[in-house]
Design a protein around this motif. Structure first.
Motif, PDB file in Angstrom:
ATOM      1  N   ASN A 623       5.562  -4.887  11.687  1.00  0.00           N
ATOM      2  CA  ASN A 623       6.076  -5.620  10.516  1.00  0.00           C
ATOM      3  C   ASN A 623       5.455  -7.016  10.456  1.00  0.00           C
ATOM      4  N   GLU A 626       5.082  -8.680   7.024  1.00  0.00           N
ATOM      5  CA  GLU A 626       6.368  -9.151   6.515  1.00  0.00           C
ATOM      6  C   GLU A 626       6.714 -10.508   7.142  1.00  0.00           C
ATOM      7  N   LYS A 627       6.406 -10.658   8.429  1.00  0.00           N
ATOM      8  CA  LYS A 627       6.648 -11.945   9.089  1.00  0.00           C
ATOM      9  C   LYS A 627       5.747 -13.031   8.506  1.00  0.00           C
ATOM     10  N   ARG A 630       7.303 -14.172   5.404  1.00  0.00           N
ATOM     11  CA  ARG A 630       8.481 -15.005   5.665  1.00  0.00           C
ATOM     12  C   ARG A 630       8.116 -16.316   6.349  1.00  0.00           C
ATOM     13  N   GLU A 632       6.918 -16.640   9.443  1.00  0.00           N
ATOM     14  CA  GLU A 632       7.349 -16.616  10.839  1.00  0.00           C
ATOM     15  C   GLU A 632       6.183 -16.496  11.825  1.00  0.00           C
ATOM     16  N   LEU A 633       4.957 -16.327  11.329  1.00  0.00           N
ATOM     17  CA  LEU A 633       3.792 -16.238  12.200  1.00  0.00           C
ATOM     18  C   LEU A 633       2.795 -17.339  11.859  1.00  0.00           C
TER      19      LEU A 633
END
Length: 709
Positions: A623, A626-627, A630, A632-633
């Motif tokens: 995923n 998707e991160k 968002r 988050e990476l």
């Protein structure tokens, strides 16, 4: 409206994420879609529609933008939808109607008021304050860049502008530009589409994430009916009954039918014939993207070629010639060319010492050199065509250079001269280790046995050792070059080669142990039996960084071939921990298709290592995009594109595999290059030490970067 804000790093994206011109132009188009949707919605009879539109009515989905806005608006939950209005509400509605009858412009002003909340204001705004139109644009870009490989944001915006902010039209244009085969076409039920839709929803900050996804699926299951109904309404205002009917359709969990194909409706919506997705005057970034697609296609062919070699033969001898000269250009189809060129080189220039392996870390260098050779071959035959056009011909012909030339061939072209020029250009562009010998082989010697070789390779099964031996006999032509070394390796070069081989063998031992454990776990769970073949493709930089002094990552992703009891081979994906003492249980999955199109891994793409992943999301990075959506990476789509562009184009110079496979009896030119490289490295180290001594305490000095991959 064209004077728009520019998104910067403080907004959570890279500085080059948005382009002022494209963003302003596309937002103006999107505002038009919202105006049309507002004109169709019965806001006076259902005032709750306005805030629902402003909250969740994004213009992306699997219908046209206006239909998407309406559908996403009515699927956003509220108590008013489908419920009878109370008497008080009816009285207030009638009172409003009487008032509007005396003031005909009141309704128009109400819609303009909603539209003004959709139009972006001047200056930058934080993510939480962006309008539904801006969020729609971010969702559109996120969908395209998450679904398509090698698509920078700039190109995504360009396609959206051409497509008038219609997602499926943009997808159609990209697929046409990239010469997608039928099996690679957009499929609504595919894992890649589901992932891209989630990324779009995250980027657009949809307040009802699960409801939005369910609504998109429901819309597809009724796409023909809904589209026909809304089209029949035309410019007419929808009624409360229409909204109630539409809402009922979009909340019912209907299983998708095979006949529901939103892409079939794209030609009906698209009325701009002057836009040609295969235009000659293309931006440079588009050519770079096309090269990435070409590399993916080449990788598919190399995986198929590897699967056709007897695994033991490949591991003991042919791995060397595959990586050094197993190019995919020649008179046969690409897979047969790889096999023929590999066997010929191993036969004509056998190694002075056998070097058995279980693992091929990456095929990207021979693949990239093959791409260079293919492009040079086509352009040598037709110098007037561009590099981009040559790539188009190659993709349309599935990398069969003979078919590509037939596509581009003019009536006056001399085929024999074309082939001569093509092979000379291809061997030079591909940095063939023995260009003169290969030219004599493919142009002169091979013609005497070409029919027999083609017949031998016609089937698609794994070749037996006896068939490889027969092929070796057929391709045994004398070499035109002396095998005596022209120069000796220096002491430093010998030491570096020894160190690289030792590091490779250490890594190979570790990887093989983990892969065997993963395969045993799979056999126990399935009650079957496999023999491990060659490991082809290893990325040990997956997940978070661990360690302090020696940087390493949590996991490794790899592909490997395994032989079943009936003799057929299967490609597997495996993930395991890089910590030798970890309790993490290594696992593997068979991957049914060789294409890397269906599933993406941000970690493997960032390293430029093409690995086929399973659809199951249980592996690290399943995923990942998707991160990224968002935030988050630290990995970004732009970072992946830039790095892959650099790696895929870096085919010149000396690489680690060149050191590992260097043969003093064969590689005179390479030895000279290695000696020179070592001299430069030592010279730089001496300069570095002098700089270190000259830097005062607490000072800083520039760090050297390695050119080895």
């Amino acid at each position: 409206m064209a004077d728009r804000r520019r998104r910067d790093e403080s907004d959570g994206g890279s500085a080059d994420t948005w382009d002022d011109t494209w963003e302003g132009e596309i937002l103006d188009i999107i505002y038009g879609h919202y105006k049309e949707a507002l004109d169709a919605l019965p806001l006076e009879d259902m005032p709750s529609l306005a805030p629902r539109l402003l909250d969740a009515g994004v213009c992306f989905g699997f219908a046209d933008p206006v239909t998407n806005i309406i559908a996403n608006t009515v699927t956003f939950p509220t108590k008013e939808v489908g419920e009878p209005e109370r008497d008080g509400a009816k009285k207030r509605k009638h009172k409003r109607k009487r008032k509007l009858e005396t003031n005909g412009s009141g309704e128009a002003r109400a819609r303009e008021d909603v539209l003004s909340k959709i139009v972006a204001g001047e200056g930058p705004s934080p993510p939480e304050a962006r309008t539904i139109a801006e969020r729609s644009l971010e969702g559109l870009v996120s969908f395209l860049t998450s679904y398509f490989r090698y698509l920078p944001t700039w190109d995504a915006l360009r396609y959206l502008s051409l497509a008038k902010a219609d997602l499926l039209v943009a997808i159609s244009l990209i697929q046409k530009d990239r010469c997608y085969r039928r099996k690679d076409q957009f499929r609504i039920r595919s894992h890649a589409v589901k992932t891209a839709l989630k990324c779009a929803a995250w980027s657009a900050r949809q307040p009802n994430f699960d409801g939005f996804l369910a609504g998109c699926s429901a819309l597809v299951s009724h796409i023909n009916m809904i589209t026909q109904t809304l089209s029949a309404k035309g410019c007419c205002r929808l009624t409360v009954q229409d909204i109630s009917w539409l809402s009922g359709l979009l909340v019912s969990p209907i299983k998708l039918k095979k006949s529901d194909k939103p892409m079939n409706l794209v030609p009906i919506r698209f009325h701009y014939p002057e836009i040609n997705a295969s235009i000659e005057d293309v931006p440079g970034e588009l050519t770079e993207s096309l090269r990435g697609i070409l590399m993916d296609r080449v990788h598919d062919h190399y995986l198929k070629a590897v699967s056709r070699f007897p695994m033991k033969d490949l591991q003991t001898s042919h791995h060397r010639s595959l990586l050094k000269a197993g190019y995919c250009f020649g008179p046969f189809d690409p897979v047969s060319n790889i096999i023929v060129n590999t066997v010929w080189y191993n036969t004509t220039f056998p190694p002075s010492k056998e070097f058995e392996v279980d693992m091929i870390c990456t095929l990207r260098h021979v693949e990239s050199r093959s791409v260079n050779g293919l492009i040079a071959f086509v352009r040598a035959c037709f110098p007037v065509i561009s590099e981009h056009k040559a790539m188009v011909y190659l993709l349309k012909s599935n990398l069969d250079v003979c078919k590509a030339i037939r596509m581009a061939k003019s009536e006056r072209c001399d085929v024999s001269v074309c082939a001569d020029n093509g092979y000379k250009a291809a061997t030079k562009a591909a940095s063939h280790p023995k260009p003169e010998a290969y030219y004599e082989f493919v142009v002169q010697s091979l013609s005497t046995v070409i029919s027999t070789v083609r017949s031998l390779l016609h089937a698609s099964h794994m070749l037996s050792s006896s068939e490889i031996l027969r092929l070796t006999t057929l391709l045994s032509f004398s070499s035109v070059e002396s095998l005596d070394p022209t120069i000796e390796l220096t002491k430093d070069a010998l030491k570096r080669i020894a160190n690289y081989k030792e590091d490779f063998l250490t890594q190979q031992s570790f990887v093989r142990g983990k892969v065997e454990a993963a395969l045993r776990n799979y056999e126990q769970s399935k009650g079957c039996c496999y023999d491990l073949g060659v490991i082809c493709g290893v990325n040990d930089s997956v997940g978070k960084e661990t360690g302090f002094f020696d940087t390493k990552f949590q996991y490794t992703h790899a592909n490997f071939w395994a032989i079943q009891e009936d003799g057929t081979v299967a490609l597997f994906f495996t993930e395991f921990s890089n910590d030798g003492d970890s309790d993490y249980k290594p696992f593997c999955y068979p991957v049914t298709g060789l294409s890397t199109q269906e599933v993406r891994c941000c970690y493997c793409e960032f390293q430029g290592i093409r690995i086929v992943h399973p659809i199951e999301d249980c592996w690290e990075g399943g995923n990942g995009f998707e991160k990224i959506a968002r935030g988050e990476l630290t990995i970004t789509n732009e970072g992946i594109f830039s790095r892959v562009k650099l790696i895929d184009n870096q085919v010149m110079g000396i690489f680690v595999q060149d050191y590992i496979y260097l043969d003093p009896a064969q590689d005179g030119k390479l030895i000279q290059g290695v000696n020179h490289a070592e001299w430069v490295i030592n010279l730089n180290l001496d300069d570095e030490m002098r700089r270190i001594k000259s830097v005062p305490a607490g000072g800083h000095y520039p760090q050297q970067t390695s050119l080895l991959i």
